[in-house]
Write a protein that holds these residues in place. Structure first.
Motif, short mmCIF file in Angstrom:
data_model
loop_
_atom_site.label_atom_id
_atom_site.label_comp_id
_atom_site.label_asym_id
_atom_site.label_seq_id
_atom_site.Cartn_x
_atom_site.Cartn_y
_atom_site.Cartn_z
N ALA A 9 -4.31 -2.20 -3.60
CA ALA A 9 -4.49 -2.05 -2.15
C ALA A 9 -4.60 -0.58 -1.78
O ALA A 9 -5.46 -0.18 -0.97
N PHE A 10 -3.74 0.25 -2.35
CA PHE A 10 -3.76 1.69 -2.08
C PHE A 10 -5.11 2.30 -2.47
O PHE A 10 -5.72 3.05 -1.70
N ILE A 11 -5.61 1.99 -3.66
CA ILE A 11 -6.87 2.55 -4.14
C ILE A 11 -8.03 2.12 -3.24
O ILE A 11 -8.90 2.92 -2.89
N GLU A 12 -8.03 0.87 -2.83
CA GLU A 12 -9.14 0.38 -2.00
C GLU A 12 -9.12 1.03 -0.63
O GLU A 12 -10.17 1.37 -0.07
N VAL A 13 -7.93 1.23 -0.05
CA VAL A 13 -7.82 1.92 1.24
C VAL A 13 -8.30 3.35 1.11
O VAL A 13 -9.05 3.86 1.95
N ALA A 14 -7.87 4.02 0.03
CA ALA A 14 -8.27 5.42 -0.18
C ALA A 14 -9.78 5.54 -0.36
O ALA A 14 -10.41 6.47 0.16
N ARG A 15 -10.38 4.62 -1.09
CA ARG A 15 -11.82 4.68 -1.34
C ARG A 15 -12.64 4.41 -0.07
O ARG A 15 -13.63 5.07 0.20
N SER A 16 -12.21 3.42 0.69
CA SER A 16 -12.99 3.01 1.86
C SER A 16 -12.67 3.82 3.10
O SER A 16 -13.47 3.86 4.04
N GLY A 17 -11.48 4.45 3.12
CA GLY A 17 -11.11 5.27 4.27
C GLY A 17 -10.54 4.51 5.44
O GLY A 17 -10.31 5.09 6.50
N SER A 18 -10.28 3.22 5.27
CA SER A 18 -9.67 2.45 6.36
C SER A 18 -9.04 1.18 5.82
O SER A 18 -9.47 0.65 4.79
N ARG A 36 1.41 -3.79 1.66
CA ARG A 36 1.46 -3.42 0.25
C ARG A 36 1.46 -1.90 0.08
O ARG A 36 2.19 -1.36 -0.76
N VAL A 37 0.63 -1.21 0.87
CA VAL A 37 0.60 0.25 0.77
C VAL A 37 1.91 0.85 1.25
O VAL A 37 2.45 1.77 0.63
N ARG A 38 2.44 0.30 2.34
CA ARG A 38 3.72 0.80 2.85
C ARG A 38 4.84 0.58 1.84
O ARG A 38 5.69 1.45 1.62
N ALA A 39 4.83 -0.58 1.18
CA ALA A 39 5.84 -0.87 0.17
C ALA A 39 5.72 0.08 -1.02
O ALA A 39 6.72 0.51 -1.60
N LEU A 40 4.48 0.43 -1.38
CA LEU A 40 4.26 1.36 -2.48
C LEU A 40 4.81 2.74 -2.13
O LEU A 40 5.48 3.39 -2.96
N GLU A 41 4.55 3.20 -0.91
CA GLU A 41 5.05 4.50 -0.48
C GLU A 41 6.59 4.51 -0.44
O GLU A 41 7.22 5.50 -0.84
N GLU A 42 7.17 3.43 0.01
CA GLU A 42 8.63 3.35 0.06
C GLU A 42 9.23 3.34 -1.34
O GLU A 42 10.26 3.98 -1.59
N ARG A 43 8.57 2.64 -2.26
CA ARG A 43 9.09 2.59 -3.62
C ARG A 43 8.99 3.95 -4.32
O ARG A 43 9.89 4.35 -5.05
N LEU A 44 7.89 4.66 -4.05
CA LEU A 44 7.70 5.98 -4.64
C LEU A 44 8.42 7.08 -3.86
O LEU A 44 8.54 8.21 -4.35
N ASN A 45 8.81 6.74 -2.63
CA ASN A 45 9.49 7.70 -1.74
C ASN A 45 8.59 8.92 -1.48
O ASN A 45 9.03 10.07 -1.53
N VAL A 46 7.31 8.66 -1.19
CA VAL A 46 6.36 9.73 -0.91
C VAL A 46 5.25 9.17 -0.03
O VAL A 46 4.90 8.00 -0.11
N ARG A 47 4.72 10.01 0.86
CA ARG A 47 3.58 9.60 1.69
C ARG A 47 2.30 9.81 0.90
O ARG A 47 2.00 10.92 0.45
N LEU A 48 1.52 8.74 0.74
CA LEU A 48 0.28 8.81 -0.03
C LEU A 48 -0.95 8.98 0.86
O LEU A 48 -1.97 9.50 0.39
N ASP A 60 -1.97 15.28 -0.61
CA ASP A 60 -2.09 15.90 -1.93
C ASP A 60 -1.43 15.03 -2.99
O ASP A 60 -1.97 14.85 -4.09
N GLU A 61 -0.27 14.46 -2.65
CA GLU A 61 0.42 13.57 -3.59
C GLU A 61 -0.39 12.30 -3.82
O GLU A 61 -0.48 11.80 -4.94
N GLY A 62 -1.01 11.80 -2.76
CA GLY A 62 -1.82 10.59 -2.88
C GLY A 62 -3.05 10.81 -3.74
O GLY A 62 -3.44 9.95 -4.53
N ARG A 63 -3.66 12.00 -3.62
CA ARG A 63 -4.84 12.32 -4.41
C ARG A 63 -4.49 12.37 -5.90
O ARG A 63 -5.19 11.81 -6.75
#
Length: 288
Positions: A9-18, A36-48, A60-63
């Protein structure tokens, strides 16, 4: 624990921009993709992702995380392909091309590539802006004149010839000879800025100015001056007689075309396949 659905989900949002576009590509509700993206950020404890009302962009961390995820996913894809003995490539390739890229030739080229690899989806971004390939999640760029900024890997595909073009009416009215000699007597449209500095300083200031090839061609078709344009762009108008190609005593450098990639150590197999297809001698000539 690693969650592949969250990463997908994160990769697809990043690629499509929305989130909306990602939900369509994944055939999932937008709320599910967002969760799913929010859960990933919470698990990693970083804004992607940076979220605005207009667009979603990578931090930068997300890239950095996305590049590593894409590399890992491509390894898994190749491993699965080997086990199933399948050579089919799949996934999305984001390609950016300039506004003046010949669209029929590009469409034929990409159409032939998709027919060969039906599992691949090519998303084409048409823009004259020199987009940051990493920030905009661009896999490949076709760029004329210059490869753009530092930090990219550029391969020169070849060069396209430029020529002066004018309408028959303009040639008749202004009594232009077979060879264009005195540039200062005419309004010259040079959107690619290929005239040498000395020659450029001597031409008449044009009342209309543009860096766009198609608009410069339109000015020439309307008899508003002489346009210095790629021969391939004006081939149909020259054949029909709407424009005439003028020889000139002024040497004009050809316009190079580059295939550009982000400076990454890892290139997905699907992107390598498109690079190989574009650079094939039988295909590259159609773009010049």
């Amino acid at each position: 624990m690693i969650s592949l659905p969250q990463i997908q989900a994160f990769i697809e949002v990043a690629r499509s921009g929305s989130f909306a576009a990602a939900s369509q590509h994944l055939s999932l509700p937008r709320s599910t993709v967002s969760a799913r993206v929010r859960a990933l950020e919470e698990r990693l404890n970083v804004r992607l992702l940076h979220r605005t009302t207009r667009r979603v962009t990578l931090t930068d961390e997300g890239r950095s995380y996305m590049e590593q995820c894409e590399a890992a996913i491509d390894v898994l894809t190749r491993a699965e392909s080997q086990l199933t003995r399948s050579n089919e490539l799949a996934g999305t390739i984001r390609l950016t091309v300039p506004l003046d890229m010949p669209k029929p030739a590009l469409a034929r080229l990409l159409g032939a590539f998709i027919e060969r690899h039906p599992g691949i989806r090519v998303e084409t971004v048409v823009s004259d802006e020199l987009l940051n390939l990493v920030a905009h999640n661009i896999d490949l760029a076709l760029r004329g004149g210059s490869p753009g900024t530092l930090g990219v890997v550029a391969r020169k595909l070849g060069e396209g010839g430029l020529a002066f073009h004018a309408s028959p009416e303009y040639i008749k009215t202004r009594r232009v000879g077979k060879t264009l000699v005195h540039l200062h007597e005419h309004a010259i449209y040079d959107p690619a800025q290929r005239l040498r500095k000395r020659a450029r300083s001597s031409v008449q200031p044009a009342p209309l100015s543009t860096r766009n090839f198609e608009l410069a061609k339109t000015f020439a078709l309307q008899g508003r001056g002489i346009a210095l344009l790629p021969e391939s762009l004006c081939a149909e108008e020259v054949r029909s007689g709407a424009l005439a190609r003028l020889s000139s005593s002024h040497r004009v450098p050809a316009l190079p075309l580059y295939l550009v990639m982000p400076s990454r150590a890892h290139v997905p197999a699907r992107v390598r396949a498109l690079v190989d297809f574009i650079t094939d001698p039988g295909n590259v000539g159609s773009l010049l």
